[in-house]
Write a protein that holds these residues in place. Sequence first.
Motif, PDB file in Angstrom:
ATOM      1  N   GLY A 144       0.816  -1.210   0.000  1.00  0.00           N
ATOM      2  CA  GLY A 144       0.000   0.000   0.000  1.00  0.00           C
ATOM      3  C   GLY A 144       0.848   1.256   0.000  1.00  0.00           C
ATOM      4  O   GLY A 144       0.559   2.212  -0.731  1.00  0.00           O
ATOM      5  N   VAL A 152      -4.017   3.192   2.307  1.00  0.00           N
ATOM      6  CA  VAL A 152      -3.484   2.296   3.342  1.00  0.00           C
ATOM      7  C   VAL A 152      -4.459   2.086   4.506  1.00  0.00           C
ATOM      8  O   VAL A 152      -4.641   0.952   4.956  1.00  0.00           O
ATOM      9  CB  VAL A 152      -2.112   2.788   3.840  1.00  0.00           C
ATOM     10  N   LEU A 155      -6.981  -0.371   3.276  1.00  0.00           N
ATOM     11  CA  LEU A 155      -6.359  -1.658   2.990  1.00  0.00           C
ATOM     12  C   LEU A 155      -6.109  -2.447   4.272  1.00  0.00           C
ATOM     13  O   LEU A 155      -6.407  -3.645   4.350  1.00  0.00           O
ATOM     14  CB  LEU A 155      -5.047  -1.449   2.232  1.00  0.00           C
TER      15      LEU A 155
END
Length: 228
Positions: A144, A152, A155
Amino acid sequence: MQTFDLSRRLAAEALGTGLLVATVVGSGIMAETLTKDTAVALLGNTLPTGAILVVLITVLGPISGAHFNPAVSLVFALKRDLVGREALLYVLAQVAGGIAGTIVAHAMFDLPLIDASTKVRSGSAQWFSEAVAAFGLVATILGGIRFAVASVPWLVGLYITAAYWFTASTSFANPAVAIARSLTNTFSGIRPVDLPGFIGAELFGAVCALVLMTWLMRPLPERVSLKD
């Protein structure tokens, strides 16, 4: 890009890990109180954990990097993105914050502030699950940061939400969280005696992810064209 001094970064790590653990432990207590169906209780534990990770990484990431996890701090120290002394202080802040998170969760539900867990989480399948969980988490973070830095938080939140369900251990993937969860004899607990196996597996999985992702994300060198 703004930078923050070490004291603020450590405070962010402690706060973030504390709120993460308070969410994990608190939602587990709530889920266990509301239902006797283990699958429903696990779902009630999973969704708040994934959600709070998105929030915490978004809000505190710009301050400290939002590690909230000694395995992640180890990886960044090995990458030389975090000096050794600071990595150690990050870990201490994370562990202290995680323990505080357990205490806060217990206080909110009127339970003993510290109550060592008796929940057995041991065996090769559990340890292997933790290695896989930490491997996937670190791979997600490194990938990421490289390819989709703004995503991020999502994720990581989505990965942990999924990993709760595809690992036999329900994806602790975090030594500081594991230590904090050993102090709660509730749905999310783990016996203190089971910690070494979990922590060792988590660190091993994190380092394996660093090795693989470092190789995987290394592009071909740019070709230099020579002009006559």
